[in-house]
Design an enzyme around this catalytic site. Structure first.
Site: not given
Length: 387
Positions: A77, A139, A361
């Site tokens: 993910d 996760e 991110h």
């Protein structure tokens, strides 16, 4: 590491980036794609779906049956791209200036691509020791897939000895990290007109008092820092992520919630925080709330409690990866991974993978090509431990 191996890995990574496996969505297409690649290489593949049937873990094995294998682990993910300013489509990998851009390039599909691209290489050499691939879901939202996989491995009596988790560490060896415990605390009060605050139970105000207690505990935890702590910061931290509640200026809010987390450096700190909060709610907040409304309540929902990776004096995983990379030591980091889950199953574990956590991110996430090449070199040398 050959040019062909790097080209093959880049092509595979491009395919993986094209799967938009944001944690809120299904990862099945990517898992089935990886399963096909591994089966073609000769691996024995098991896919384990979650209760919804929309998420799945993959566990595959090359080489002999039996205990003592080596696990290469990664999560499928990725975090969302909404409201991020990308210079290109985040789900179409772009190569530019020695970097591979795309959501998940470093966190952590680059490692997965390297491991799977080398599967035929591993298959030819894994004659003495099993090599396992563990690719998980969710996760980023509490290590839910890894925890489910741990239960399956335990139930089936599968006992690997070593786990290498390929999170982005710039190929540094990480032997320890804090745990990550995430919670949502829900407050139920009693709505009413804002002109008569004593006739209602203001859920937002009680949530604010709860956050004030979290802030107090946050400071107390600094005094509990273990003398041997190698983390930065060295103590258990608490973060309040959100406080949500209320509908209008003149309405006493009947609902509120607080999203918060702590990152323990030791189990006793987590126990301390939970015990103190339970006492505060039971003896202070709830009696005041229920004096007005017997139905008032405070309920804490556990989003995830993932144990940290504890540095160990005897660590085969560290010894192996130090030999493969030429490193002469290992570090600790404050961010969490799935490594502690594998350690709790009895494996020695380290975190080591290509790319920097500083890129994870963010918009225009990237993986430097030299990092991917270093990872491929490490994994190619791993074959000597299998035959």
């Amino acid at each position: 590491m050959t040019v062909q191996a790097l080209d093959d890995t880049k092509a595979l990574l491009r395919d993986l980036i094209a799967f938009p496996t944001v944690s809120t969505d299904s990862n099945l297409a990517m898992i089935e794609f990886l399963a096909d690649r591994l089966e073609t290489a000769g691996a024995r593949v098991d896919i384990h779906r979650d209760a919804t049937g929309q998420k799945a873990n993959l566990f595959a094995t090359l080489g002999p049956e039996g205990d003592g294998g080596i696990v290469l682990s990664g999560h499928s993910d990725v975090v969302p791209v909404a409201d991020q300013d990308w210079s290109s489509d985040p789900f179409k990998m772009v190569e530019r200036d020695g970097r591979l851009y795309g959501r998940g390039t470093c966190d952590m599909k680059g490692f997965i691509a390297a491991a799977v691209a080398l599967a035929p290489h591993f298959a030819a050499r894994a004659t003495r020791r099993p090599l396992h691939f563990a690719f998980t879901y969710d996760e980023e939202t509490g290590c839910l897939g890894a925890q489910a996989l741990a239960g399956v491995l335990k139930a089936q009596g599968i006992r690997p000895a070593v786990a290498i988790i390929g999170e982005p560490t710039s190929m540094r060896i990480i032997e320890g990290h804090k745990g990550c415990y995430e919670y949502t605390t829900h407050f139920t009060g009693l709505e009413g007109h804002g002109s008569g605050p004593d006739r209602g139970v203001n859920a937002v105000e009680y949530a604010v008092r709860y956050v004030a207690r979290l802030l107090d505990l946050k400071e107390q935890l600094k005094a509990r820092t273990p003398a041997s702590s190698r983390f930065e910061p060295s103590w258990t931290t608490i973060n309040t992520g959100a406080l949500v509640g209320g509908v209008a200026h003149n309405v006493i809010p009947g609902k509120a919630r607080v999203d918060w987390e702590m990152r323990p450096v030791q189990h006793s700190d987590a126990d301390f925080v939970k015990r103190e909060l339970h006492t505060y709610c039971t003896h202070t907040l709830l009696p005041a709330m229920r004096a007005v409304s017997p139905d008032a309540d405070i309920v804490t929902e556990v989003i995830g409690e993932v144990d940290g990776l504890i540095p160990a004096d005897e660590n085969e995983a560290k010894a192996i990866v130090m030999e493969l990379t030429g490193a002469n030591g290992a570090d600790t980091v404050p961010f969490g991974t799935e490594a502690g889950i594998f350690q709790a199953l009895g494996m020695s574990a380290v975190v080591c993978g290509p790319g920097s956590i500083e890129q994870a991110h963010k918009p225009d996430e990237y993986l430097a090509l030299d990092q991917l090449a270093d990872c491929l070199g490490m994994l190619e040398r791993l074959t000597a431990k299998l035959g």
